[in-house]
Design an enzyme around this catalytic site. Structure first.
Site, short mmCIF file in Angstrom:
data_model
loop_
_atom_site.label_atom_id
_atom_site.label_comp_id
_atom_site.label_asym_id
_atom_site.label_seq_id
_atom_site.Cartn_x
_atom_site.Cartn_y
_atom_site.Cartn_z
N ASN A 9 0.87 -1.18 0.00
CA ASN A 9 0.00 0.00 0.00
C ASN A 9 0.91 1.23 0.00
O ASN A 9 1.48 1.58 1.03
CB ASN A 9 -0.89 -0.05 1.25
CG ASN A 9 -1.76 1.19 1.39
OD1 ASN A 9 -1.80 2.04 0.50
ND2 ASN A 9 -2.44 1.30 2.52
N LYS A 11 0.10 4.20 -0.23
CA LYS A 11 -0.57 5.37 0.38
C LYS A 11 -0.38 6.60 -0.51
O LYS A 11 -0.28 6.46 -1.73
CB LYS A 11 -0.10 5.57 1.82
CG LYS A 11 -0.25 4.28 2.64
CD LYS A 11 -0.09 4.47 4.12
CE LYS A 11 -0.26 3.13 4.82
NZ LYS A 11 -0.19 3.24 6.27
N HIS A 96 -9.50 0.75 5.03
CA HIS A 96 -8.22 1.00 5.72
C HIS A 96 -8.49 1.94 6.90
O HIS A 96 -9.33 2.85 6.82
CB HIS A 96 -7.21 1.62 4.75
CG HIS A 96 -5.83 1.63 5.30
ND1 HIS A 96 -5.41 2.57 6.21
CD2 HIS A 96 -4.79 0.79 5.12
CE1 HIS A 96 -4.15 2.32 6.56
NE2 HIS A 96 -3.76 1.23 5.91
N GLU A 98 -6.97 4.41 7.93
CA GLU A 98 -6.81 5.84 7.62
C GLU A 98 -8.07 6.39 6.95
O GLU A 98 -8.44 7.55 7.17
CB GLU A 98 -5.56 6.04 6.75
CG GLU A 98 -4.29 5.82 7.59
CD GLU A 98 -3.09 5.28 6.82
OE1 GLU A 98 -3.07 5.33 5.58
OE2 GLU A 98 -2.17 4.78 7.50
N GLU A 168 -4.95 -4.98 10.68
CA GLU A 168 -3.97 -3.92 10.88
C GLU A 168 -4.28 -3.20 12.19
O GLU A 168 -5.14 -2.29 12.22
CB GLU A 168 -4.03 -2.91 9.73
CG GLU A 168 -3.72 -3.51 8.37
CD GLU A 168 -3.22 -2.45 7.40
OE1 GLU A 168 -2.13 -2.66 6.85
OE2 GLU A 168 -3.88 -1.43 7.21
N GLY A 174 2.66 2.49 10.81
CA GLY A 174 3.57 3.62 10.64
C GLY A 174 4.26 4.05 11.92
O GLY A 174 4.85 5.13 11.97
N SER A 213 3.75 -1.85 10.44
CA SER A 213 5.21 -1.91 10.64
C SER A 213 5.80 -3.28 10.32
O SER A 213 6.74 -3.72 10.98
CB SER A 213 5.57 -1.47 12.06
OG SER A 213 5.13 -0.14 12.28
P1 13P Z 1 3.17 0.53 7.68
O1 13P Z 1 3.72 -0.76 7.10
O2 13P Z 1 3.86 1.74 7.15
O3 13P Z 1 3.08 0.47 9.16
O4 13P Z 1 1.66 0.66 7.14
C1 13P Z 1 0.82 -0.42 7.26
C2 13P Z 1 -0.41 -0.13 6.49
O5 13P Z 1 -1.21 0.69 6.89
C3 13P Z 1 -0.64 -0.85 5.24
O6 13P Z 1 -1.92 -0.66 4.75
#
Ligand code: 13P
Length: 253
Positions: A9, A11, A96, A98, A168, A174, A213
């Site tokens: 992803n 983002k 997701h 976010e 997740e 992150g 992560s």
């Molecule tokens: P990170 O791997 O940067 O923690 O992000 C995970 C994520 O949200 C994947 O969709």
């Protein structure tokens, strides 16, 4: 045996040049992706057409990070599942954290999105996961169960059989703070149990990915767990070297 998947992803990262360079690096080394592992990249919408041109002949699959709730029409700024499919995507990330947190995406919206995705022939990667305070107050199982029951378990079995789940934990995204392999396995097994209550043995085939992560240094231990079928990778998917290393982190058998 369940499908093994690593999905990147991206983002809201990379310019078109950077994104195409990243796809090119993955393409050049795609022979390193183990045979039984499906690699998916989910660049921003603006990059999908170009990246598809690059990877369409390879074994790397394309995904989008979101889709609209409607099929078409006067929805300025939105991108439909059908449009996503028409540029060569096979996957779409839905729900997701976010999107849930910053764009208010709740069950009603997510139900519409997952239906749009399925009716356009896309495979939804449906995300669930608890926030830190929910884990600390011991509500993480309830939260994830509700997220599944609001959207996934109300699908018909045929639609359900196409869905990929991603667990997740929000506190691990992150932050550099990964769930331990025990915490992740415990939740993945729980997710599979909830799915099994609704879909019986079909749930044994559902890929459940871990995200948060995940990086080369922890992927081997995570992917060794019996109910972890791969990863949804953010930051580490922006480096071809790291993303490939993660794709090579599954146990041999
Ligand atoms: P990170 O791997 O940067 O923690 O992000 C995970 C994520 O949200 C994947 O969709």
């Amino acid at each position: 045996m369940r499908q093994k998947i690593v999905a990147g992803n991206w983002k809201m990262n990379t310019t078109i040049e950077e994104g195409m360079a990243l796809a090119q690096s993955l393409l050049e080394r795609s022979s390193e992706i183990p045979q039984r592992v499906t690699m998916v990249v989910a660049p921003p919408f603006t990059h999908l057409y170009a990246v598809n041109q690059q990877i369409r002949e390879s074994k790397i699959k394309l995904g989008a990070q979101n889709c609209a709730t409607h099929e078409n029409g006067a929805y300025t700024g939105e991108v439909s599942a059908q449009m996503i499919s028409s540029v060569g995507c096979q996957y779409v990330i839905i729900g997701h954290s976010e999107r849930r947190e910053y764009y208010g995406e709740e069950a009603t919206i997510l139900n519409k999105k997952i239906k749009q995705a399925l009716s356009s022939g896309l495979i939804p990667i449906f995300c669930v996961g608890e926030r830190l305070e929910q884990r600390e107050s011991d509500h993480h199982f309830d939260v994830v169960e509700t997220q599944l029951k609001e959207v996934v378990t109300i699908l018909n079995p045929s639609d359900f059989s196409k869905v990929v789940i991603a667990y997740e934990p929000v506190w691990a995204i992150g932050t550099g703070k990964t769930a331990t392999s025990e915490q992740a396995q415990e939740m993945h097994a729980f997710i599979r149990k909830v799915l099994a209550q609704h879909f019986g043995t079909l749930s044994a085939q559902t890929p459940i990915l871990y995200g948060g992560s995940c990086k080369p240094s922890n992927a081997t231990e995570l992917f060794a767990q019996p109910d972890i079928d791969g990863g949804l990778i953010g930051g580490a998917s922006l480096q071809a070297e790291d993303f490939l290393a993660i794709a090579k982190s599954f146990p041999l058998t």
